[in-house]
Structure formats: structure tokens, C-alpha cells
Scaffold this active site. Structure first.
Site, mmCIF file in Angstrom:
data_model
loop_
_atom_site.group_PDB
_atom_site.id
_atom_site.type_symbol
_atom_site.label_atom_id
_atom_site.label_comp_id
_atom_site.label_asym_id
_atom_site.label_seq_id
_atom_site.Cartn_x
_atom_site.Cartn_y
_atom_site.Cartn_z
ATOM 1 N N SER A 142 36.966 24.761 -22.169
ATOM 2 C CA SER A 142 37.681 26.106 -21.693
ATOM 3 C C SER A 142 37.579 26.757 -22.436
ATOM 4 C CB SER A 142 38.934 26.000 -20.883
ATOM 5 O OG SER A 142 39.071 27.020 -20.692
ATOM 6 N N TYR A 167 47.568 23.349 -21.043
ATOM 7 C CA TYR A 167 45.673 23.432 -20.182
ATOM 8 C C TYR A 167 44.935 22.945 -21.579
ATOM 9 C CZ TYR A 167 41.880 24.528 -18.312
ATOM 10 O OH TYR A 167 40.578 24.875 -17.528
HETATM 11 N N1 LIG Z 1 36.952 27.620 -12.880
HETATM 12 C C1 LIG Z 1 37.010 28.125 -14.761
HETATM 13 O O1 LIG Z 1 37.122 29.747 -14.286
HETATM 14 C C2 LIG Z 1 36.780 27.388 -14.682
HETATM 15 C C3 LIG Z 1 37.040 27.500 -16.652
HETATM 16 C C4 LIG Z 1 37.393 26.727 -17.588
HETATM 17 C C5 LIG Z 1 36.926 25.599 -17.585
HETATM 18 N N2 LIG Z 1 36.761 25.372 -16.225
HETATM 19 C C6 LIG Z 1 37.082 23.470 -15.982
HETATM 20 O O2 LIG Z 1 35.394 23.533 -15.642
HETATM 21 C C7 LIG Z 1 36.322 22.307 -14.618
HETATM 22 C C8 LIG Z 1 35.782 22.766 -13.126
HETATM 23 O O3 LIG Z 1 37.223 23.700 -12.507
HETATM 24 P P1 LIG Z 1 36.651 23.980 -11.543
HETATM 25 O O4 LIG Z 1 37.423 25.722 -11.071
HETATM 26 O O5 LIG Z 1 35.717 23.587 -10.371
HETATM 27 O O6 LIG Z 1 37.990 23.453 -10.516
HETATM 28 P P2 LIG Z 1 38.484 22.577 -9.642
HETATM 29 O O7 LIG Z 1 39.654 22.284 -9.545
HETATM 30 O O8 LIG Z 1 38.379 23.499 -7.774
HETATM 31 O O9 LIG Z 1 37.843 21.174 -9.805
HETATM 32 C C9 LIG Z 1 37.628 20.309 -9.847
HETATM 33 C C10 LIG Z 1 38.114 18.917 -8.959
HETATM 34 O O10 LIG Z 1 38.707 17.601 -9.784
HETATM 35 C C11 LIG Z 1 38.987 17.185 -8.491
HETATM 36 N N3 LIG Z 1 40.149 16.289 -9.657
HETATM 37 C C12 LIG Z 1 41.257 16.639 -10.492
HETATM 38 N N4 LIG Z 1 42.293 15.674 -11.236
HETATM 39 C C13 LIG Z 1 41.262 14.561 -10.783
HETATM 40 C C14 LIG Z 1 41.789 13.365 -11.166
HETATM 41 N N5 LIG Z 1 42.716 12.802 -12.006
HETATM 42 N N6 LIG Z 1 40.952 11.849 -10.565
HETATM 43 C C15 LIG Z 1 39.550 13.371 -9.887
HETATM 44 N N7 LIG Z 1 39.404 14.421 -9.801
HETATM 45 C C16 LIG Z 1 39.630 15.214 -9.813
HETATM 46 C C17 LIG Z 1 40.006 18.461 -7.684
HETATM 47 O O11 LIG Z 1 40.011 17.135 -7.011
HETATM 48 C C18 LIG Z 1 39.107 19.014 -7.561
HETATM 49 O O12 LIG Z 1 37.706 19.119 -6.871
HETATM 50 C C19 LIG Z 1 37.530 21.805 -15.316
HETATM 51 O O13 LIG Z 1 37.516 20.620 -15.953
HETATM 52 C C20 LIG Z 1 37.879 23.269 -15.261
HETATM 53 O O14 LIG Z 1 39.205 22.554 -16.388
HETATM 54 C C21 LIG Z 1 37.092 26.032 -15.440
#
Ligand SMILES: NC(=O)c1ccc[n+]([C@@H]2O[C@H](COP(=O)([O-])OP(=O)(O)OC[C@H]3O[C@@H](n4cnc5c(N)ncnc54)[C@H](O)[C@@H]3O)[C@@H](O)[C@H]2O)c1
Length: 354
Positions: A142, A167
Site C-alpha cells: 500500500s 495497517y
Molecule cells: N482499495 C485501495 O485503495 C487499496 C489501496 C492500497 C492497498 N490496498 C490493498 O489491496 C488489497 C485489496 O483491497 P480492496 O480494496 O479490494 O479491499 P476489500 O476489503 O474490498 O477486499 C479484501 C477482501 O479480503 C477478504 N479478507 C479479509 N481478510 C481475510 C482473511 N483473513 N482471509 C480471507 N479473506 C479475507 C475480505 O472479505 C475482502 O473481501 C488489500 O490487501 C488492501 O490492503 C487497497
């Protein structure tokens, strides 16, 4: 065959859809936790051909009608036994780990959720990748790892040892853990520092969703740091394009890498970190105005201080992405916001006021 964790999540869903359209076989994995409205997660899975009543159960389901084969498994990253069984059954050429406890602010409320998913869970992913000799592990890091860094644009060549939220610390830890596996076991790993991802099917805890929801309901929006925030908003399709290109190009390691002047982000081992960001930062108030314009409605703004854990500015240096993968995100903010709002109205069946 590709293993994608977080498949019911925002980015994971878009990635699975793209991989299936490209004809790949995909096994999607997600716990479908209730960090936010699970109806959005089930609806995303529905578009991947997975029926809600089946997805609710802790069992495997295969969809029939997509170009590539999609298998969904409801499970937690913490469940090593289940992961081990899956990796024994299938031979995965690549793993994309997107499952995580996301969100900066929630990490001040429920830090344990971050340790469980992002540290314990990620260590399980590394272990199965190691034991089953996966060809490439790409995983979500991130932009928040940049923490107190102020040198813009934010570069993978700079050290990131000053996170300002747990985080961010867990994401930085993932990069460190991945390096040890690349070094010890030759596992090719690529960490992807995503910059504020937005677009249709976006996360209900993020600004675009919260602002759109509040403005449509006639409720006030909270504008943090009195609007003096800058974000490199990145459209989800651009993120997915980046992931697809990265997956196809496992890092080889750089024999010239020097421990005397150790450059972060690369190594002698097959380890690499990329920024994936729009490289075009936008002021928060311009972002709000673009949403207002599309909705045809003014927001009632409550000006607030900077939230603990938040950083005032992000701006991605994408030099490496361009040099190695010939690519950089390019969707203009207005276009992306319009697509999000159109999706939001359709999903929540909100008619356009005339
Ligand atoms: N959306 C953003 O702006 C952003 C920015 C930087 C990094 N990220 C990273 O990208 C990745 C995806 O983000 P997103 O926005 O799609 O988030 P999201 O929360 O929509 O998707 C994450 C999914 O992982 C599942 N999950 C969480 N913990 C779990 C576990 N222990 N076991 C199995 N499943 C689990 C959740 O049910 C969820 O559906 C994440 O790692 C997030 O930290 C996202």
C-alpha cells in the site's frame, strides 16, 4: 491456474473478472468477512457466476459460464490446513494475495484484525507458495507504507521505515517477510503499493463511496485536514492492468544489487516492489467538486482535522512500472468518478433526479 485471495473484495473481484475474460483458470479465495456490507461482496461473486447461497457455506463452488474456469473457496488466510489442501490439489502457476484487513482508520479500533489477516494470514500464503513451488507471488502492499515520507513523488527507492498506522506497518512487514522467502527459497515475489483505488464496486468505507452516499441522502460529508489533502486516485481497471502485467513478469533478482548501498525495492533475490498509482495527484476539494458535478448536487461540508493514521499527500513515482512493464495508469479522475456514480445508482436503484 492462478490463485487469487480477496476474490470477493473490490480489487480481487475486478482482477478475477479480467483473468477469466483473458481465459485463465482461477481459484478465488475469500472469507467474506463483514468489515463492510457483505451484499456488495455477494453481488460481486454473483457476477463471477457464484451463487450466494453456495458462497455463504464454507465449501468449494465452481461456476460454469465464464470463458475461464472459476472456482470459489470460502476460507480464511489463517486456515493453513485448508490452504495446504488446496495447494496440494491444484498446481498454481501464480498467486495474487489481495485478501487483507484493509483501511487505515479501522486499524486504530481493531488492531488484532490486522495482525491476524495481514501477518499470520500472509505468513501462511508464503508457506504454501514455498512448499508447493509457486512460480510467482504478487501481493498487495500500500502507498500507506510511505508514512512520514514527504519527498514527492513517493519512490520505491526511498526507505519506508516510518509508518503512521498499524495497517501500514503490516503492509511494510509483508514486504520484509516476502524478501526473506525470495532470499531463502528463491520464491519470486512482487509487492504492489496501490495508491487510493476507486471505481465501480468500490469499497463502502472509502471516500468516494461515503461522499456519494451522503450527498445523495442530503447528509453532510466529513472533509479531513480541512480539505488540505492530496491523493493519487487510481482507477481500478488501471490497477488490474498493472497486476496482470506484473503477474506475467516474475522478478529475476539483480546480481548487481549491492549490500553496501542497499537499494530498497529490489534485491539480489527475485524480489521486487512497484508503485501502482495514477502519477497525477488531485486536491481533495477538486475530488469533492467532481463528485458534486456528476451528482448535480452540492455537498454540505464539515471541515475536520487530519485523522490519526492518515497522511496528507500521496503521489506515486511510476518510473519502474513504465521501464519494466511499459505501462502507467491513465484514467482521468472525471471519467472514473462518472463510472463509479453510474454503478452506485444502478446498484442501489437510485433514479437520476431531473
Ligand atoms: N482499495 C485501495 O485503495 C487499496 C489501496 C492500497 C492497498 N490496498 C490493498 O489491496 C488489497 C485489496 O483491497 P480492496 O480494496 O479490494 O479491499 P476489500 O476489503 O474490498 O477486499 C479484501 C477482501 O479480503 C477478504 N479478507 C479479509 N481478510 C481475510 C482473511 N483473513 N482471509 C480471507 N479473506 C479475507 C475480505 O472479505 C475482502 O473481501 C488489500 O490487501 C488492501 O490492503 C487497497
Amino acid at each position: 491456474m492462478i490463485f487469487v485471495t480477496g476474490a470477493a473484495g473490490f480489487i480481487g473481484f475486478h482482477l478475477c473478472r479480467r483473468l477469466l475474460q483473458d481465459g485463465h483458470s482461477v481459484v478465488g479465495y475469500d472469507s467474506i468477512n463483514d468489515y463492510y456490507d457483505t451484499r456488495v461482496k455477494y453481488a460481486r461473486l454473483g457476477l463471477l457466476g457464484i451463487d450466494r447461497s453456495m458462497a455463504e457455506k464454507w465449501k468449494i463452488q465452481t461456476s460454469g459460464n465464464l470463458i475461464g474456469d472459476f472456482t470459489f473457496v470460502r476460507g480464511e488466510l489463517e486456515d493453513y490446513t485448508l490452504l495446504d489442501e488446496l495447494f496440494r490439489q491444484h498446481s498454481f502457476s501464480a498467486v495474487v494475495n489481495l485478501a487483507a484487513q484493509a483501511g487505515v482508520r479501522y486499524s486504530l479500533i481493531n488492531p488484532q484484525a490486522y495482525i491476524k489477516s495481514n501477518i499470520v494470514g500472509f505468513s501462511n500464503i508464503l508457506e504454501v507458495c514455498r512448499h508447493y513451488k509457486v512460480g510467482h507471488l504478487a501481493y498487495a502492499s500500500s502507498s500507506s507504507v510511505y508514512g512520514l515520507n514527504e519527498k514527492m513523488p513517493l519512490s520505491t527507492k526511498d526507505n519506508v521505515d516510518h509508518p503512521v498506522s498499524l495497517y501500514a506497518a503490516t503492509k511494510k512487514s509483508n514486504e520484509l517477510m516476502a524478501h526473506t522467502y525470495s532470499h531463502l527459497f528463491g520464491l519470486p515475489t512482487t509487492g504492489l503499493r496501490f495508491f487510493t483505488v476507486y471505481g465501480p464496486w468500490g469499497r463502502p468505507d472509502m471516500a468516494l463511496f461515503l461522499f456519494t452516499e451522503a450527498i445523495l441522502k442530503g447528509e453532510p460529508i466529513k472533509v479531513f485536514n480541512h480539505g488540505k489533502m492530496v491523493r493519487d486516485f487510481t482507477y481500478v481497471d488501471d490497477i488490474v492492468e498493472g497486476i496482470v502485467r506484473v503477474v506475467a513478469a516474475p522478478p529475476k533478482g539483480d546480481p548487481e544489487w549491492s549490500g553496501v548501498t542497499p537499494e530498497p525495492g529490489i534485491s539480489r533475490a527475485p524480489f521486487k516492489i512497484y508503485n501502482i498509482g495514477n502519477n497525477d495527484p488531485v486536491k481533495l476539494m477538486e475530488f469533492v467538486e467532481a463528485i458534486e458535478k456528476k451528482l448535480g448536487k452540492q455537498a454540505d461540508r464539515i471541515m475536520m482535522d487530519l485523522q490519526p493514521g492518515d497522511v496528507p499527500a500521496t503521489y506515486a513515482d511510476v518510473t519502474d512500472l513504465m521501464a519494466d512493464l511499459g505501462y502507467k495508469p491513465s484514467t482521468p479522475l472525471k471519467e472514473g468518478i462518472d463510472k463509479f456514480v453510474d454503478w452506485y445508482r444502478e446498484f442501489y436503484e437510485i433514479k437520476v433526479e431531473r
